[in-house]
Design a protein around this motif. Structure first.
Motif, mmCIF file in Angstrom:
data_model
loop_
_atom_site.group_PDB
_atom_site.id
_atom_site.type_symbol
_atom_site.label_atom_id
_atom_site.label_comp_id
_atom_site.label_asym_id
_atom_site.label_seq_id
_atom_site.Cartn_x
_atom_site.Cartn_y
_atom_site.Cartn_z
ATOM 1 N N ALA A 66 0.479 -1.131 -0.105
ATOM 2 C CA ALA A 66 -0.277 0.438 -0.200
ATOM 3 C C ALA A 66 1.291 0.784 -0.002
ATOM 4 O O ALA A 66 0.563 1.934 0.087
ATOM 5 C CB ALA A 66 -0.758 0.060 0.996
ATOM 6 N N LEU A 67 2.161 1.185 0.744
ATOM 7 C CA LEU A 67 3.039 2.265 1.076
ATOM 8 C C LEU A 67 3.754 2.399 -0.819
ATOM 9 O O LEU A 67 3.737 3.898 -1.229
ATOM 10 C CB LEU A 67 3.851 2.227 2.049
ATOM 11 N N PHE A 68 3.806 1.918 -1.395
ATOM 12 C CA PHE A 68 4.394 1.229 -3.230
ATOM 13 C C PHE A 68 3.061 1.771 -3.690
ATOM 14 O O PHE A 68 3.251 3.497 -4.128
ATOM 15 C CB PHE A 68 4.877 0.567 -3.190
ATOM 16 N N ASP A 69 1.965 1.625 -3.226
ATOM 17 C CA ASP A 69 0.801 1.728 -4.619
ATOM 18 C C ASP A 69 0.829 3.572 -4.722
ATOM 19 O O ASP A 69 0.116 4.151 -5.223
ATOM 20 C CB ASP A 69 -0.587 1.030 -4.580
ATOM 21 N N ARG A 70 0.482 4.171 -2.965
ATOM 22 C CA ARG A 70 -0.318 4.800 -2.446
ATOM 23 C C ARG A 70 0.808 6.231 -2.263
ATOM 24 O O ARG A 70 -0.094 6.958 -3.164
ATOM 25 C CB ARG A 70 -1.057 4.933 -1.489
ATOM 26 N N HIS A 71 2.011 6.016 -2.526
ATOM 27 C CA HIS A 71 2.455 7.233 -1.901
ATOM 28 C C HIS A 71 4.112 7.294 -3.098
ATOM 29 O O HIS A 71 4.222 8.053 -3.592
ATOM 30 C CB HIS A 71 2.938 7.183 -0.415
ATOM 31 N N ILE A 72 4.671 6.133 -2.818
ATOM 32 C CA ILE A 72 5.788 5.920 -3.574
ATOM 33 C C ILE A 72 5.961 6.227 -5.042
ATOM 34 O O ILE A 72 6.533 7.603 -5.735
ATOM 35 C CB ILE A 72 6.764 5.287 -2.885
ATOM 36 N N TYR A 73 5.335 5.115 -6.009
ATOM 37 C CA TYR A 73 4.596 4.990 -7.136
ATOM 38 C C TYR A 73 4.314 6.368 -7.882
ATOM 39 O O TYR A 73 4.700 7.240 -8.343
ATOM 40 C CB TYR A 73 3.479 4.026 -7.619
ATOM 41 N N PRO A 74 2.973 7.211 -6.947
ATOM 42 C CA PRO A 74 3.001 8.879 -7.045
ATOM 43 C C PRO A 74 4.049 9.548 -7.457
ATOM 44 O O PRO A 74 3.847 10.413 -8.565
ATOM 45 C CB PRO A 74 1.838 9.191 -6.508
ATOM 46 N N ALA A 75 4.682 9.599 -5.861
ATOM 47 C CA ALA A 75 5.658 10.688 -5.858
ATOM 48 C C ALA A 75 6.793 10.152 -7.309
ATOM 49 O O ALA A 75 7.431 11.576 -7.908
ATOM 50 C CB ALA A 75 6.003 10.849 -4.626
ATOM 51 N N ASP A 76 7.074 9.371 -7.120
ATOM 52 C CA ASP A 76 8.332 9.129 -8.470
ATOM 53 C C ASP A 76 7.851 10.128 -10.126
ATOM 54 O O ASP A 76 7.991 10.367 -10.712
ATOM 55 C CB ASP A 76 8.987 7.561 -8.307
ATOM 56 N N THR A 77 6.443 9.225 -10.096
ATOM 57 C CA THR A 77 5.828 9.252 -12.293
ATOM 58 C C THR A 77 5.458 10.712 -11.631
ATOM 59 O O THR A 77 6.100 10.744 -13.096
ATOM 60 C CB THR A 77 4.665 7.988 -11.909
ATOM 61 N N ALA A 78 4.967 11.151 -10.914
ATOM 62 C CA ALA A 78 4.860 12.649 -11.192
ATOM 63 C C ALA A 78 5.977 13.364 -11.233
ATOM 64 O O ALA A 78 6.169 14.500 -12.111
ATOM 65 C CB ALA A 78 4.103 13.679 -10.293
ATOM 66 N N ALA A 79 7.083 13.048 -10.368
ATOM 67 C CA ALA A 79 8.310 13.907 -10.497
ATOM 68 C C ALA A 79 9.088 13.505 -11.905
ATOM 69 O O ALA A 79 9.634 13.929 -13.068
ATOM 70 C CB ALA A 79 9.011 13.514 -9.606
#
Length: 553
Positions: A212-225
């Motif tokens: 859930a940490l990856f799906d909800r927060h790390i993946y969105p942060a990395d791909t947005a940047a």
């Protein structure tokens, strides 16, 4: 906009004919340069407090004059290398950085202080090898793997099984097949776990929280940047493979390796490729049955930042090589951006997902510590690592500091960061294109900003000579307060200081430099600086030596 270069030119006023007019008294001739420097002339740099200038070391044979006037003055000058290219052993040159007043006595020469030994980085050899292999693979990979399969594949299901090939040693010259089972399948990540895990590891609830940490927060942060990753297998998810084989690498590496991404896995036609978006991590092993002893608490701390770090590498390889058909990003910039990804994720992840309910500290502590190491002796480390290196800890601190500073002034996450990835350009040329500024100018501004950030009672005329996102004169003292033996200075960057007698010999390394504080008392003599080779001659053009100067008061 370039840094201003302000020089004072005095023009004599011609007296128009007329009775009773007295011609103005001409100014006294300038004092000759200090004879020990061997300067035929010096380039006079006239700056008001807050103003700065960047000068090529070839100008006036590296000789620069700073004046104080009747009120005195204080300057900070940085000698640095702006060479954009790299060599297998790094671009470097022996140099001399010296100062005199016209009548100063010659001081005893100084040499570079011995830098404290750096802690071992067990993953250095593995990651250096992988980045080198990715560069070799780029020719095969360009334009071949960036299109998803015509028929979309279904994501794996919970409990499904698959074997992955994992590096069997730190040179990745051997592969080990690891049978795994899916312990979590989400919208963006599928966690597959080694079928022969040691006891006392993660529970199903742990895997669910990690996913859930990856799906909800790390993946969105990395791909947005940074943009999107590839999807070479067409299933829409990234694999995280947790295996004791990574733990075993510690025997070869001499310490714990947390994990890795390898671009070969994005090229299905390459021998040994897993043909999928995958990165690998260690597992908890309290008893050390599979390798080095690794506690569950340690894995919980290091895995989330590792997620963010390795996902940037994955996106970078996809964008640079598979989409744009260019080479892999130069390692020094690639690593800087991956450490930036750690920081950006730390700012985005809610504290409830992190150890001690403090995600920002968990994600950024190591990168800030690395920055401290670099700033303790910036001329002792490369910014542009040698081509056969992924950077020592201090050098990774340098590359993160530069990418963070660039982000503060040239568009922010999702703007500058995407421009740096969505291109076939790499390294210094990539930065110059993405910012619209010459690389040598940016380096000089950055070196000044590293000292000037939140300097008390001082505001630079150029707003880029500071950081917008960090207050280093609060952050670094906080580190020292917590760990005084590891961080001995309140502020790590402590320039040498001179009023006119200074002589230092060392090595100028690609991208890095040395700071010098020049204090001229009221009514004092001007100070001549010289940046030269060891014999006092002009430095080779290949090192692209520059001097950045700012007047503090």
């Amino acid at each position: 906009m370039r840094v201003r270069s302000d020089f004072v030119f005095l023009a004599a006023l011609a007296a128009c004919g007329g009775e009773g007019l007295t011609p103005p008294t001409p100014p006294p001739p300038a004092a000759p340069p200090a004879p020990e420097l061997g300067c035929q002339t010096s380039l006079d740099v006239a700056l008001s407090p807050g103003q700065s200038s960047i000068i090529g070391a070839a100008a006036a044979a590296g000789c620069v004059r700073l004046s104080g006037g009747t009120a005195g003055a204080e300057y900070v000058a940085v000698s640095y290398s702006a060479a954009p290219d790299r060599l297998p052993s790094g671009r470097s040159e022996a140099y001399r950085w010296w100062a005199r007043t016209p009548t100063a006595a010659t001081p005893a020469p100084r040499a570079a202080a011995e830098v404290a030994a750096e802690p071992a980085d067990p993953g250095h050899q593995l990651h250096t090898r992988l980045r080198a292999m990715e560069s070799d693979l780029a020719t095969l990979a360009r334009g071949r793997a960036h299109r998803p399969p015509a028929v979309r594949a279904a994501p794996p299901s919970l409990g499904s099984q698959r074997s992955f090939d994992v590096c069997g040693n730190v040179a990745c010259s051997e592969l080990t097949a690891v049978p795994t089972t899916a312990a979590y399948v989400g919208t963006r990540v599928a966690i597959f776990v080694d079928d022969s895990l040691p006891p006392d590891g993660f529970t199903p609830d742990d895997f669910a929280r990690l996913g859930a940490l990856f799906d909800r927060h790390i993946y969105p942060a990395d791909t947005a940047a940074f943009g999107r990753e590839s999807d070479v297998d067409g299933n829409g998810v990234v694999f995280l493979v947790m295996t004791k084989q990574i733990n075993r690498l510690c025997f070869d590496a001499g310490g714990i390796v947390t994990g890795y991404f390898f671009g070969r896995d994005l090229v299905p036609s390459a021998p040994g490729s897993n043909g999928a978006e995958v990165f690998f991590s260690l597992v908890p092993d309290f008893l050390g049955t599979a390798g080095c002893r690794v506690t569950k608490d340690f894995v919980e701390r290091v895995l989330p930042p590792t997620f963010a770090h390795e996902l940037q590498h994955m996106i970078s390889y996809h964008q640079h090589v598979l989409v744009k058909g260019g080479p892999a990003e130069e390692t020094w910039l690639n690593e800087g951006l991956s450490h930036l990804a750690e920081e950006l994720a730390g700012r985005a992840v809610p504290d409830g997902f992190c150890v001690a309910n403090d995600c920002f500290s968990q994600f950024t502590f190591n990168v800030v510590s690395n920055a401290y190491r670099y700033l303790q002796a910036p001329d002792e480390w490369f910014l542009l690592y040698p081509t056969g290196s992924t950077g020592r800890l201090a050098e990774r601190g340098a590359s993160w500091l530069l990418t963070r500073w660039l982000l503060d002034h040239f568009g922010g996450a999702g703007s500058l960061t995407r421009r740096l990835l969505a291109t076939a350009e790499t390294g210094a040329a990539n930065i110059a294109t993405a910012t619209g500024q010459p690389f040598e100018t940016l380096l000089g501004e950055w070196h000044l900003a590293n000292y000037l950030d939140d300097l008390p009672n001082f505001t630079p005329a150029n707003s880029r000579l500071r950081y917008a996102s960090w207050n280093w004169r609060v952050t670094f003292p906080s580190l020292r307060a917590q760990y005084p033996s590891l961080y001995p200075r309140l502020f790590p960057l402590a320039p040498d200081s001179t009023a006119g007698r200074y002589d230092f010999s060392g090595t100028l390394r690609g991208g890095s430099g040395r700071h010098l504080r020049v204090v001229i008392p009221a009514g004092g003599q001007p100070v001549d600086l010289k940046l030269s080779d060891l014999a006092g001659g002009v430095l080779p053009a290949a090192i692209a030596a520059r001097i950045a100067i700012i007047r503090i008061r």
